[in-house]
Design an enzyme around this catalytic site. Structure first.
Site, PDB file in Angstrom:
ATOM      1  N   LYS A  56       0.567  -1.239  -0.015  1.00 40.55           N
ATOM      2  CA  LYS A  56       0.074   0.127  -0.157  1.00 40.55           C
ATOM      3  C   LYS A  56       0.926   1.306  -0.053  1.00 40.55           C
ATOM      4  CE  LYS A  56      -0.250  -0.204   4.978  1.00 40.55           C
ATOM      5  NZ  LYS A  56      -1.144  -0.246   6.223  1.00 40.55           N
ATOM      6  N   TYR A 287      16.282  29.949   8.270  1.00 36.93           N
ATOM      7  CA  TYR A 287      15.189  30.637   8.631  1.00 36.93           C
ATOM      8  C   TYR A 287      15.243  31.016   9.978  1.00 36.93           C
ATOM      9  CZ  TYR A 287      12.953  30.106   4.198  1.00 36.93           C
ATOM     10  OH  TYR A 287      12.899  30.024   2.785  1.00 36.93           O
TER      11      TYR A 287
END
Ligand SMILES: *Cc1c(COP(=O)(O)O)cnc(C)c1O
EC number: 5.1.1.1
Length: 396
Positions: A56, A287
């Protein structure tokens, strides 16, 4: 609507490294299909059962089709997927092995799934009616192959054991008598499989046995009983029944809780250094900045970020392998890139960087998951679409 399947299909050999995606990709996930094959054999040697390779979510990010082929070639007998789309994609790629698909809308058109000879997991009466109706409406093929799911304690999918289960069994038997379905399997899923000796596992095994007795008393004759996922398959023999559904262990990640059986992590996430700069102490990085250098050092820019699947909240703990050592990612992980403090190591522009791999030199996906406060499945399935997949090994 075909009820049969082509067991024993022989797959083409992938004898060379196959790249999917552009060769200029900034990051690549190298998937070692020999590791997948070895893991199938290693797991089977422990469980001594058939194995359902759970592919899956695009094979936990590894690529459902190549993983399926490698697992089948190594002896897995079934494939497990979540949805019709995943099952049909395997069939479209020529995978003819038995497939079980287990999560569907009640109003889904089951016709294509049945025509593709995929077993349908059924948990509710409306789903059962829809599957039976699709089978009855089909112009060819035999009964729809169904595997009834019982909820033995996870409280997710499955018919709750007790009266809901008895109702599902009764309706299934009625449809069997009418010829529209055949119940091939009965199955359930565990809530606490990575805790060996968990009392919850014992209770679920007991509830599962009761549900199977109820199914047989109701006239059903399921020949495929299954309960175990990777963790249970490796540590809880009472959960093994006819077949174990293995995901994480197939990809070489130790589900934990047991002894080390030598699983081989199949995915290595690689990138390279695309910028390199020497900076003085007191330099803000990325950042914020959340990080300021404590001393003069060298910063390497690696073009892989959270859009590629690096968990942002591994900040402050994560490391990568570069220049022959583990070096810390410093400052915030950005969407497309991160910065690594390589100190005074002799790193050059273009040098390879391993984000995670088999270890123990480079970090493993298990370590990344720990740094991010999540599980390895989360990291693996989060590896982004723009990361090129490259396949290695002759296993398929
Ligand atoms: C994902 C899944 C598995 C595989 O679980 P692992 O712990 O990765 O082995 C097995 N069964 C079901 C129903 C699943 O959804």
């Amino acid at each position: 609507m075909a009820s049969g399947h082509r067991a024993g299909t022989v797959w083409p050999v992938i004898s060379h490294s196959t790249a999917v995606g552009v060769t200029s990709a900034l990051a690549e996930a190298v998937v070692d299909l020999d590791a997948v094959a070895a893991n199938v054999r290693t797991i089977a040697a422990v469980t001594r059962t058939d194995l359902m390779a759970v592919v899956k979510a695009d094979g936990f990010g590894h690529g459902a089709v190549p993983v399926a082929r490698a697992a089948l070639a190594a002896g897995a007998t079934w494939l497990g997927v979540t949805s019709s789309a995943e099952a049909l994609a395997l069939r479209d790629s020529g995978v003819g092995a038995p497939i079980l698909s287990w999560l569907h809308r009640p109003d889904e058109d089951f016709g294509p799934l049945l025509a593709a000879g995929v077993d349908v997991a059924v948990s509710t009466l409306p789903h059962l009616r829809a599957v039976a109706a699709a089978a009855a409406a089909a112009t060819s093929g035999g009964p729809a192959m169904v595997q009834l799911k019982v909820d033995t304690g996870l409280s997710r999918n499955g018919a709750r054991h007790g009266s809901d289960w008895a109702d599902l069994v009764a309706l299934a038997r009625a449809h069997e008598m009418a010829g529209s379905i055949r119940v091939r399997g009965v199955w359930s899923h565990l809530a606490d499989a990575d805790q060996p000796g968990s009392p919850l596992v014992r209770r679920q095994v007991s509830a599962f046995r009761t549900a199977v007795r109820v199914a047989r008393a109701g006239g059903l004759d399921p020949v495929l009983l299954h309960l175990a996922n990777s963790g249970a398959a490796l540590t809880a023999p009472a959960t093994r029944f006819d077949i174990c559904r293995v995901g994480l262990a197939l990809y070489g990640v130790d589900p934990g809780g047991g002894r080390d059986i030598g699983l081989r992590p199949a995915m290595t996430l690689r990138s390279s250094v695309v910028n390199l700069k020497q900076v003085p102490a007191g330099t803000g990085v990325s950042y914020g900045p959340d990080h300021v250098t404590a001393e003069p050092t060298t910063l390497a820019l690696v073009p892989v970020g959270f859009a590629d699947g690096l968990p942002r909240n591994a900040e402050g703990r994560a490391e990568v392998w570069v220049g022959g050592a583990r070096c810390p990612i410093v400052g915030r992980i950005a969407m497309d890139q991160c910065v690594v403090d390589v100190g005074d190591r002799p790193v050059r522009l273009g040098d390879p960087v391993t984000v995670f791999g088999p270890g123990p030199d480079e970090p493993t996906v298990t370590e990344w998951a720990r740094w991010a406060g999540t599980n390895p499945n989360d990291v693996l399935t989060g590896i982004g679409a723009r990361v090129a997949r490259r396949y290695q090994g002759v296993a398929a």
